[in-house]
Design a protein around this motif. Structure first.
Motif, short mmCIF file in Angstrom:
data_model
loop_
_atom_site.label_atom_id
_atom_site.label_comp_id
_atom_site.label_asym_id
_atom_site.label_seq_id
_atom_site.Cartn_x
_atom_site.Cartn_y
_atom_site.Cartn_z
N MET A 237 -8.20 -24.31 10.18
CA MET A 237 -9.00 -23.30 10.89
C MET A 237 -8.12 -22.34 11.68
O MET A 237 -8.49 -21.19 11.91
N MET A 238 -6.95 -22.80 12.10
CA MET A 238 -6.01 -21.93 12.79
C MET A 238 -5.28 -21.01 11.83
O MET A 238 -4.59 -20.08 12.25
N GLY A 239 -5.40 -21.25 10.51
CA GLY A 239 -4.76 -20.41 9.52
C GLY A 239 -3.31 -20.77 9.25
O GLY A 239 -2.59 -20.01 8.60
N ILE A 240 -2.86 -21.95 9.72
CA ILE A 240 -1.48 -22.38 9.52
C ILE A 240 -1.39 -23.12 8.19
O ILE A 240 -2.16 -24.04 7.93
N PRO A 241 -0.44 -22.74 7.32
CA PRO A 241 -0.42 -23.32 5.96
C PRO A 241 0.29 -24.64 5.81
O PRO A 241 0.17 -25.28 4.76
N VAL A 242 1.05 -25.09 6.84
CA VAL A 242 1.86 -26.31 6.70
C VAL A 242 1.67 -27.19 7.93
O VAL A 242 1.80 -26.72 9.07
N LEU A 243 1.40 -28.49 7.69
CA LEU A 243 1.26 -29.48 8.75
C LEU A 243 2.20 -30.63 8.46
O LEU A 243 2.18 -31.19 7.36
N ALA A 244 3.05 -30.98 9.43
CA ALA A 244 4.05 -32.02 9.22
C ALA A 244 4.01 -33.02 10.36
O ALA A 244 3.63 -32.68 11.49
N SER A 245 4.40 -34.26 10.05
CA SER A 245 4.35 -35.32 11.06
C SER A 245 5.37 -36.41 10.77
O SER A 245 5.76 -36.64 9.62
N ARG A 246 5.78 -37.08 11.83
CA ARG A 246 6.57 -38.30 11.69
C ARG A 246 5.72 -39.46 11.21
O ARG A 246 6.22 -40.44 10.69
N SER A 247 4.43 -39.35 11.42
CA SER A 247 3.54 -40.47 11.15
C SER A 247 2.89 -40.34 9.77
O SER A 247 3.26 -39.49 8.97
N GLY A 248 1.88 -41.21 9.52
CA GLY A 248 1.28 -41.29 8.21
C GLY A 248 -0.02 -40.50 8.08
O GLY A 248 -0.37 -39.69 8.92
N PHE A 249 -0.74 -40.78 6.99
CA PHE A 249 -1.90 -40.00 6.58
C PHE A 249 -3.16 -40.86 6.63
O PHE A 249 -3.11 -42.08 6.55
N THR A 250 -4.32 -40.19 6.71
CA THR A 250 -5.57 -40.84 6.34
C THR A 250 -6.04 -40.24 5.01
O THR A 250 -5.72 -39.08 4.69
N ALA A 251 -6.79 -41.02 4.26
CA ALA A 251 -7.23 -40.56 2.94
C ALA A 251 -8.10 -39.31 3.04
O ALA A 251 -7.97 -38.37 2.24
N TRP A 252 -8.99 -39.29 4.03
CA TRP A 252 -9.87 -38.13 4.17
C TRP A 252 -9.08 -36.90 4.59
O TRP A 252 -9.33 -35.78 4.13
N GLY A 253 -8.07 -37.10 5.44
CA GLY A 253 -7.21 -35.98 5.81
C GLY A 253 -6.54 -35.36 4.60
O GLY A 253 -6.51 -34.13 4.44
N VAL A 254 -6.03 -36.21 3.70
CA VAL A 254 -5.38 -35.71 2.49
C VAL A 254 -6.39 -35.00 1.59
O VAL A 254 -6.11 -33.93 1.04
N GLU A 255 -7.58 -35.58 1.45
CA GLU A 255 -8.60 -34.97 0.60
C GLU A 255 -8.97 -33.58 1.08
O GLU A 255 -9.06 -32.62 0.29
N ILE A 256 -9.18 -33.44 2.39
CA ILE A 256 -9.55 -32.13 2.93
C ILE A 256 -8.39 -31.14 2.78
O ILE A 256 -8.59 -29.97 2.44
N ALA A 257 -7.15 -31.61 3.02
CA ALA A 257 -5.99 -30.74 2.87
C ALA A 257 -5.91 -30.18 1.45
O ALA A 257 -5.62 -28.99 1.25
N ARG A 258 -6.17 -31.03 0.45
CA ARG A 258 -6.12 -30.56 -0.93
C ARG A 258 -7.24 -29.56 -1.22
O ARG A 258 -7.04 -28.61 -1.98
N GLN A 259 -8.39 -29.75 -0.60
CA GLN A 259 -9.50 -28.84 -0.81
C GLN A 259 -9.20 -27.44 -0.28
O GLN A 259 -9.59 -26.44 -0.89
N VAL A 260 -8.52 -27.36 0.86
CA VAL A 260 -8.28 -26.06 1.50
C VAL A 260 -6.89 -25.51 1.20
O VAL A 260 -6.56 -24.40 1.63
N GLY A 261 -6.06 -26.25 0.47
CA GLY A 261 -4.73 -25.76 0.12
C GLY A 261 -3.73 -25.83 1.25
O GLY A 261 -2.83 -24.98 1.35
N LEU A 262 -3.86 -26.86 2.08
CA LEU A 262 -2.92 -27.06 3.19
C LEU A 262 -1.79 -27.98 2.73
O LEU A 262 -2.05 -29.03 2.14
#
Length: 296
Positions: free
Chosen positions: A228-253
């Motif tokens: 929603m902020m319009g930022i195309p890349v999100l990075a972390s030292r930590s891990g993922f949740t499945a829903w987070g990955v699913e939404i990221a793929r839907q919006v092209g993040l």
């Protein structure tokens, strides 16, 4: 842990201030041997956010940058639309309240009831409104160089912070290429990213060429806010949740996690990656230099 050099800190527009007034306090206790100890602990305090005359939420926060937190929260919840004319952001420290005023009247009076947002990492947000806000979101196909990711991780992990002073806190950093720009911390990762969103809104900072780095988990909420902020890349030292990955793929993040030393994993948007750094040339991260985010 090795701290940042002066050149590292000069990259920042806003950097953490571990010695800032009211953010921590000393508490006496005993350690595992029964010996007396004094440690610094993070303060929590409520901040009530109003949009015009409507009370929106009470957030538990560490209390710094309240105006940015209020603006960013309202923006990320879709309550402040693109182009909305803001005529005032007023913070009253005595009653711990921020009032954001717009030219037009809002329509949230009938939609919202009073909500208390805890310091838990994913509690109390107006989640349905956030999901609705993703409709029509298109993120730019901005490339991200792996050399930038390695340089950012090294700089950010050396930066003096409230985490290193007292722990029990999350950090989020707005970056451009290999430069960290704004580093916000709070008891909830949602607050830290909202502060960055508020700063970007206040300073009219474009998002298309930015990277958002977080010490916390890559949850659905973090993915939605970043998109929603319009930022195309999100990075972390930590891990993922499945829903987070699913939404990221839907919006092209592009979502990159488990960034430790030379290693990382990209589960969405790998087509943006430009592999211009040899991982073998990147030093492994010393165990004693690992931050809390690596295990959270």
């Amino acid at each position: 842990m090795q701290l940042a050099t002066r050149d590292d800190l000069s990259d920042y527009i806003i950097a953490p201030d571990p010695d800032a007034r009211r953010l921590t306090r000393a508490v006496a206790g005993v350690d595992h041997t029964g010996a007396p100890v004094d440690i610094r602990v993070i303060e929590e305090r409520p901040l009530t956010i109003y949009l015009n005359r409507q009370e929106i939420v009470t957030a538990m926060t560490i209390g710094d940058y309240p105006e940015y937190l209020a603006l960013g929260f309202l923006r990320n919840q879709g309550m402040l639309k693109d182009g909305e004319e803001i005529i005032g952001v007023d913070y009253d420290e005595e009653v711990e309240t921020v009032v954001v005023r717009t030219v037009g009247e809002t329509t949230y009076e009938d939609k919202l009831k009073k909500k208390t947002r805890t310091s838990g990492c994913a509690v109390g947000t107006v989640f349905g409104d956030m999901m609705e806000g993703l409709e029509g979101v298109t993120l730019p196909r901005t490339p991200v160089r792996t050399s930038w990711l390695y340089a950012l991780a090294q700089k950010i992990n050396r930066t003096p912070s409230l985490y290193l002073t007292a722990g029990a806190i999350h950090g989020t950093v707005l970056c451009r290429q290999d430069r960290p720009l704004v580093y916000m911390e709070d008891v909830g990762r949602h607050n830290a990213v909202d502060k960055i969103a508020g700063w970007m809104l206040s300073e009219r900072v474009p998002a298309a060429d930015k990277i958002l780095y977080t010490t916390g988990r890559l949850t659905s909420e973090m993915v939605i806010k970043t998109a929603m902020m319009g930022i195309p890349v999100l990075a972390s030292r930590s891990g993922f949740t499945a829903w987070g990955v699913e939404i990221a793929r839907q919006v092209g993040l592009t979502v990159i996690g488990r960034m430790r030393g030379r290693r990382f994993v990209c589960l969405s948007g790998a087509e943006r990656l430009v592999r211009d750094a040899d991982p073998a040339s990147v030093p492994e991260e010393d165990r004693k230099h690992r931050r809390k985010g690596a295990a959270s």
